[in-house]
Scaffold this motif. Structure first.
Motif, mmCIF file in Angstrom:
data_model
loop_
_atom_site.group_PDB
_atom_site.id
_atom_site.type_symbol
_atom_site.label_atom_id
_atom_site.label_comp_id
_atom_site.label_asym_id
_atom_site.label_seq_id
_atom_site.Cartn_x
_atom_site.Cartn_y
_atom_site.Cartn_z
ATOM 1 N N ALA A 102 -1.386 -2.849 8.715
ATOM 2 C CA ALA A 102 -0.176 -3.194 7.963
ATOM 3 C C ALA A 102 -0.481 -3.316 6.473
ATOM 4 O O ALA A 102 0.294 -2.863 5.624
ATOM 5 C CB ALA A 102 0.416 -4.493 8.491
ATOM 6 N N ILE A 103 -1.621 -3.903 6.138
ATOM 7 C CA ILE A 103 -2.011 -4.026 4.727
ATOM 8 C C ILE A 103 -2.275 -2.656 4.120
ATOM 9 O O ILE A 103 -1.819 -2.342 3.013
ATOM 10 C CB ILE A 103 -3.252 -4.940 4.596
ATOM 11 N N ILE A 104 -2.997 -1.814 4.835
ATOM 12 C CA ILE A 104 -3.290 -0.465 4.340
ATOM 13 C C ILE A 104 -1.995 0.334 4.163
ATOM 14 O O ILE A 104 -1.791 1.000 3.140
ATOM 15 C CB ILE A 104 -4.272 0.265 5.282
ATOM 16 N N GLY A 105 -1.101 0.251 5.138
ATOM 17 C CA GLY A 105 0.178 0.965 5.044
ATOM 18 C C GLY A 105 1.042 0.452 3.909
ATOM 19 O O GLY A 105 1.701 1.224 3.206
ATOM 20 N N GLY A 106 1.043 -0.857 3.690
ATOM 21 C CA GLY A 106 1.806 -1.424 2.582
ATOM 22 C C GLY A 106 1.275 -0.974 1.241
ATOM 23 O O GLY A 106 2.043 -0.642 0.326
ATOM 24 N N CYS A 107 -0.045 -0.948 1.092
ATOM 25 C CA CYS A 107 -0.651 -0.462 -0.160
ATOM 26 C C CYS A 107 -0.321 1.008 -0.390
ATOM 27 O O CYS A 107 0.012 1.414 -1.515
ATOM 28 C CB CYS A 107 -2.161 -0.656 -0.119
ATOM 29 N N PHE A 108 -0.398 1.803 0.657
ATOM 30 C CA PHE A 108 -0.071 3.224 0.554
ATOM 31 C C PHE A 108 1.378 3.422 0.115
ATOM 32 O O PHE A 108 1.686 4.252 -0.752
ATOM 33 C CB PHE A 108 -0.317 3.902 1.908
ATOM 34 N N THR A 109 2.296 2.625 0.658
ATOM 35 C CA THR A 109 3.716 2.725 0.307
ATOM 36 C C THR A 109 3.952 2.327 -1.145
ATOM 37 O O THR A 109 4.678 3.000 -1.881
ATOM 38 C CB THR A 109 4.556 1.836 1.236
ATOM 39 N N VAL A 110 3.356 1.223 -1.579
ATOM 40 C CA VAL A 110 3.549 0.754 -2.958
ATOM 41 C C VAL A 110 2.981 1.763 -3.945
ATOM 42 O O VAL A 110 3.613 2.078 -4.968
ATOM 43 C CB VAL A 110 2.906 -0.645 -3.149
ATOM 44 N N ILE A 111 1.807 2.288 -3.659
ATOM 45 C CA ILE A 111 1.217 3.288 -4.553
ATOM 46 C C ILE A 111 2.090 4.541 -4.595
ATOM 47 O O ILE A 111 2.306 5.124 -5.667
ATOM 48 C CB ILE A 111 -0.229 3.624 -4.114
ATOM 49 N N GLY A 112 2.626 4.954 -3.455
ATOM 50 C CA GLY A 112 3.533 6.113 -3.428
ATOM 51 C C GLY A 112 4.786 5.883 -4.235
ATOM 52 O O GLY A 112 5.273 6.780 -4.966
ATOM 53 N N LEU A 114 5.103 3.760 -6.841
ATOM 54 C CA LEU A 114 4.727 3.735 -8.250
ATOM 55 C C LEU A 114 4.459 5.149 -8.770
ATOM 56 O O LEU A 114 4.854 5.496 -9.884
ATOM 57 C CB LEU A 114 3.476 2.865 -8.449
ATOM 58 N N GLU A 115 3.816 5.960 -7.951
ATOM 59 C CA GLU A 115 3.514 7.331 -8.374
ATOM 60 C C GLU A 115 4.800 8.152 -8.538
ATOM 61 O O GLU A 115 4.930 8.913 -9.486
ATOM 62 C CB GLU A 115 2.608 7.999 -7.330
ATOM 63 N N SER A 116 5.766 7.961 -7.644
ATOM 64 C CA SER A 116 7.012 8.720 -7.757
ATOM 65 C C SER A 116 7.846 8.253 -8.951
ATOM 66 O O SER A 116 8.553 9.032 -9.566
ATOM 67 C CB SER A 116 7.834 8.601 -6.474
ATOM 68 N N SER A 117 7.752 6.943 -9.303
ATOM 69 C CA SER A 117 8.523 6.455 -10.467
ATOM 70 C C SER A 117 7.874 6.922 -11.788
ATOM 71 O O SER A 117 8.574 7.129 -12.777
ATOM 72 C CB SER A 117 8.646 4.941 -10.429
ATOM 73 N N VAL A 118 6.570 7.060 -11.827
ATOM 74 C CA VAL A 118 5.882 7.512 -13.024
ATOM 75 C C VAL A 118 6.070 9.031 -13.217
ATOM 76 O O VAL A 118 6.176 9.518 -14.337
ATOM 77 C CB VAL A 118 4.376 7.157 -12.941
ATOM 78 N N ALA A 119 6.172 9.778 -12.149
ATOM 79 C CA ALA A 119 6.275 11.224 -12.216
ATOM 80 C C ALA A 119 7.639 11.692 -12.743
ATOM 81 O O ALA A 119 7.785 12.821 -13.161
ATOM 82 C CB ALA A 119 6.039 11.837 -10.839
#
Length: 120
Positions: A102-112, A114-119
């Motif tokens: 759950a922690i790994i999946g949450g980090c993956f989602t948050v990074i995704g 942030l990456e989509s908002s920066v792009a």
């Protein structure tokens, strides 16, 4: 159960309270807390295993009196309305793995996100 916990069952044992001057006395305030203990941590007391003990949290202070008042030692008890419980609950291995995933999946989602908002 730690030795400090066992000592809190009788905190004034072995202590000596001597005043150094005239018109002084010690006041002892003790809060009594009911403590429930789980099966794995039962305390052996007088040859029997005990589930419920009364822990005493003490506070001692030296009080100075006026010369017209006779000093006296005071012992005040306060029964706490809150009870403590010490229980040992074991967790299965899959609880740990589910939490880790759950922690790994949450980090993956948050990074995704942030990456989509920066792009943009």
């Amino acid at each position: 159960i730690t030795s400090k916990f066992v000592q809190s069952l009788h905190p004034l044992d072995g202590n000596v309270y001597v005043t150094s001057g005239l018109h002084q006395a010690y006041h002892h305030h003790m809060r009594v807390v009911t403590t429930e203990i789980g099966d794995s941590h039962l305390i052996k007391w007088a040859g029997e295993k005990v589930r419920r003990v009364y822990r005493i949290l003490s506070n001692t202070q030296l009080s100075t009196y006026r010369t017209s008042i006779v000093p006296e030692a005071k012992f005040e008890y306060d029964l706490s309305p809150i009870a403590m419980s010490y229980l040992e609950v074991s967790r299965n291995w899959y609880d740990y793995s589910t939490g880790l995933l759950a922690i790994i999946g949450g980090c993956f989602t948050v990074i995704g996100m942030l990456e989509s908002s920066v792009a943009l």
